[in-house]
Design a protein around this motif. Structure first.
Motif, PDB file in Angstrom:
ATOM      1  N   PRO A   1       0.741  -1.205  -0.069  1.00  0.00           N
ATOM      2  CA  PRO A   1      -0.002  -0.004   0.139  1.00  0.00           C
ATOM      3  C   PRO A   1       0.824   1.117  -0.091  1.00  0.00           C
ATOM      4  N   GLU A   2       0.429   2.304  -0.554  1.00  0.00           N
ATOM      5  CA  GLU A   2       0.992   3.430  -0.864  1.00  0.00           C
ATOM      6  C   GLU A   2       1.482   4.024   0.541  1.00  0.00           C
ATOM      7  N   ALA A   3       0.266   3.882   1.555  1.00  0.00           N
ATOM      8  CA  ALA A   3       0.659   4.503   3.119  1.00  0.00           C
ATOM      9  C   ALA A   3       1.872   3.955   3.858  1.00  0.00           C
ATOM     10  N   THR A   4       1.976   2.439   3.279  1.00  0.00           N
ATOM     11  CA  THR A   4       3.016   1.627   3.843  1.00  0.00           C
ATOM     12  C   THR A   4       4.361   1.984   3.425  1.00  0.00           C
ATOM     13  N   MET A   5       4.547   2.405   2.059  1.00  0.00           N
ATOM     14  CA  MET A   5       5.777   2.858   1.425  1.00  0.00           C
ATOM     15  C   MET A   5       6.118   4.340   1.827  1.00  0.00           C
ATOM     16  N   ALA A   6       5.098   4.962   2.202  1.00  0.00           N
ATOM     17  CA  ALA A   6       5.339   6.445   2.828  1.00  0.00           C
ATOM     18  C   ALA A   6       5.896   6.353   4.290  1.00  0.00           C
ATOM     19  N   GLN A   7       5.258   5.612   4.997  1.00  0.00           N
ATOM     20  CA  GLN A   7       5.702   5.285   6.224  1.00  0.00           C
ATOM     21  C   GLN A   7       7.293   4.809   6.133  1.00  0.00           C
ATOM     22  N   ARG A   8       7.639   3.746   5.430  1.00  0.00           N
ATOM     23  CA  ARG A   8       9.032   3.518   5.324  1.00  0.00           C
ATOM     24  C   ARG A   8       9.959   4.647   4.733  1.00  0.00           C
ATOM     25  N   ILE A   9       9.599   5.361   3.902  1.00  0.00           N
ATOM     26  CA  ILE A   9      10.211   6.552   3.470  1.00  0.00           C
ATOM     27  C   ILE A   9      10.628   7.385   4.336  1.00  0.00           C
ATOM     28  N   SER A  10       9.436   7.911   4.988  1.00  0.00           N
ATOM     29  CA  SER A  10       9.399   8.772   6.173  1.00  0.00           C
ATOM     30  C   SER A  10      10.233   8.337   7.412  1.00  0.00           C
ATOM     31  N   ARG A  11      10.494   7.059   7.560  1.00  0.00           N
ATOM     32  CA  ARG A  11      11.440   6.576   8.594  1.00  0.00           C
ATOM     33  C   ARG A  11      12.890   6.588   8.190  1.00  0.00           C
ATOM     34  N   ALA A  12      12.969   6.380   7.070  1.00  0.00           N
ATOM     35  CA  ALA A  12      14.394   6.359   6.675  1.00  0.00           C
ATOM     36  C   ALA A  12      15.054   7.857   6.383  1.00  0.00           C
TER      37      ALA A  12
END
Length: 408
Positions: free
Chosen positions: A142-153
């Motif tokens: 999901p886009e939300a999952t990837m957004a969280q991954r990028i934000s965390r990075a």
């Protein structure tokens, strides 16, 4: 790059500018997260201003506006000092610096402080210029999952000065992950990985960088034959080899020879050598399996625990053993691997192929069906189902030509 005044900038050109501008800001020592936020504000301003007043040098315009946003942010936080004043008049990176800038950004995204998944996601976002939705689609999340991954990075990198060289081995691994993501269907990611790796080879004499470029080129050369008109996987032994890109193969071989000349073979060089032997065969029957097996022996020997560290290599070697020493010998190799790899769909797919090679169609069909049940990729699962159906049909009639499952 220069744009004609009065002519709007297309979306593709704007997207290509984003990683270059961000790279220039990071190269100057700006905080990654702050630099990206400032660039996003500059892009919003560009969308407002450029339709009526397109700049002569879009990259310089974005860099200048983003720099001003960074300075304004520091002023509002009470962090104005001499260095920030110098930043206001810092020269805009010129075209000759662009390659170095991109590589600096690439090394930043491949920081060892990040998880592999975050490294790849951040590389695609910052260096590849993809949107969060595009990256999410590439990884089927999901886009939300990837957004969280990028934000965390980005949060993990916050406050760090990202102007120091990183680990080349990590960068190579991330580039290969980007390539294999594209190789599975999104050709744009594969092309981007090749472009970045080619650029990297110009900045380092490390033979493994050239080995990786050769591997990508030799595999990418088959892209035109890898899928049929209905989007189904076409395995290597039945591909139309006239569709292979011979110029890309020739370049891959030249790059590989240059890497091997350093007499320090590593994983990517060895995998490229195997790919070159497949590409060199005019037909599947002419494949030089003894040489391929020798290279697989070298590849497996690189790992202390190959079953756990490099399962793809040991499975590939089992296929090579089946061709050189007989299908029974290959099956015995897979028996030896069952304790560690017996729950993986690729183990069952290799077993299916070797059973078919050995003439045991009933066991082959069952193995392909077991592989399909365990596959997570839709295209690969559909392919394995078709393999099982084909073998079952062959049991009831004339033998149908074998379709190899292990390599595409």
């Amino acid at each position: 790059m220069t744009e004609t005044p009065g002519r709007p900038l297309d979306e593709g050109t704007l997207r290509a500018l984003v990683p270059r501008v961000l790279a220039g800001l990071v190269r100057r020592g700006e905080d990654f997260d702050s630099a990206e936020d400032a660039l996003q504000e500059a892009l919003v301003e560009a969308l407002r201003v450029w339709p009526d007043h397109p700049p002569r040098d879009p990259r310089a315009w974005l860099t200048t506006v983003a720099t001003r946003r960074l300075v304004d942010a520091r002023r509002s936080a009470g962090a104005r000092d001499r260095r920030e004043e110098a930043t206001v008049v810092a020269p805009v990176p010129g075209p000759t610096e662009e390659g170095d800038d991109t590589l600096v950004l690439l090394f930043c995204c491949c920081s060892p402080d990040l998880s592999p998944a975050s490294q790849v996601a951040l590389t695609l976002r910052a260096v590849g210029g993809l949107t969060t939705r595009e990256i999410a689609d590439a990884f089927y999340v999901p886009e939300a999952t990837m957004a969280q991954r990028i934000s965390r990075a980005k949060r993990d990198l916050r406050g760090r000065r990202l102007d120091q060289p990183g680990d080349l081995a990590v960068v190579l691994r991330v580039l290969y992950l980007v390539y294999t993501t594209g190789h599975s269907g999104r050709t744009d990611l594969a092309v981007e990985a090749i472009r970045l790796t080619r650029q990297l080879t110009l900045a380092t004499a490390e033979p493994e960088a050239r080995g990786l470029l050769a591997l990508m080129l030799l595999n990418h050369a088959r892209r035109g034959a890898r899928w049929d008109a209905e989007g189904r996987i076409v395995t290597l032994d039945v591909q139309d080899r006239s569709l292979w890109d011979t110029r890309e193969i020739a370049e891959g071989v030249r790059v590989l020879q240059s890497a091997l000349a350093a007499q320090s073979p590593g994983r990517y060089q060895i995998e490229a050598a195997i790919a070159a032997l497949h590409d060199d065969a005019t037909t599947a029957d002419e494949t030089d399996w003894p040489q391929i097996l020798a290279w697989y022996d070298d590849l497996v020997a690189l790992s202390d625990e190959p079953l756990r560290q490099d399962p793809a290599a040991v499975l590939g070697r089992a296929v090579a053993v089946g061709h050189v020493q007989g299908a029974g010998a290959g099956l015995r190799e897979t028996d030896r691997l069952s304790r560690v790899l017996g729950d993986r769909h690729r183990w069952y797919a290799v077993r299916g192929y070797l059973f078919e090679l050995d003439g045991d169609l009933s066991a082959a069909a069952a193995a392909y069906a077991d592989a399909a049940n365990r596959a997570t990729n839709t295209a690969e699962r559909d392919h394995l189902v078709r393999q099982a159906v084909r073998i079952r049909a062959a049991e009831a009639g004339p033998t149908i030509r074998s379709v190899r499952p292990a390599r595409s």
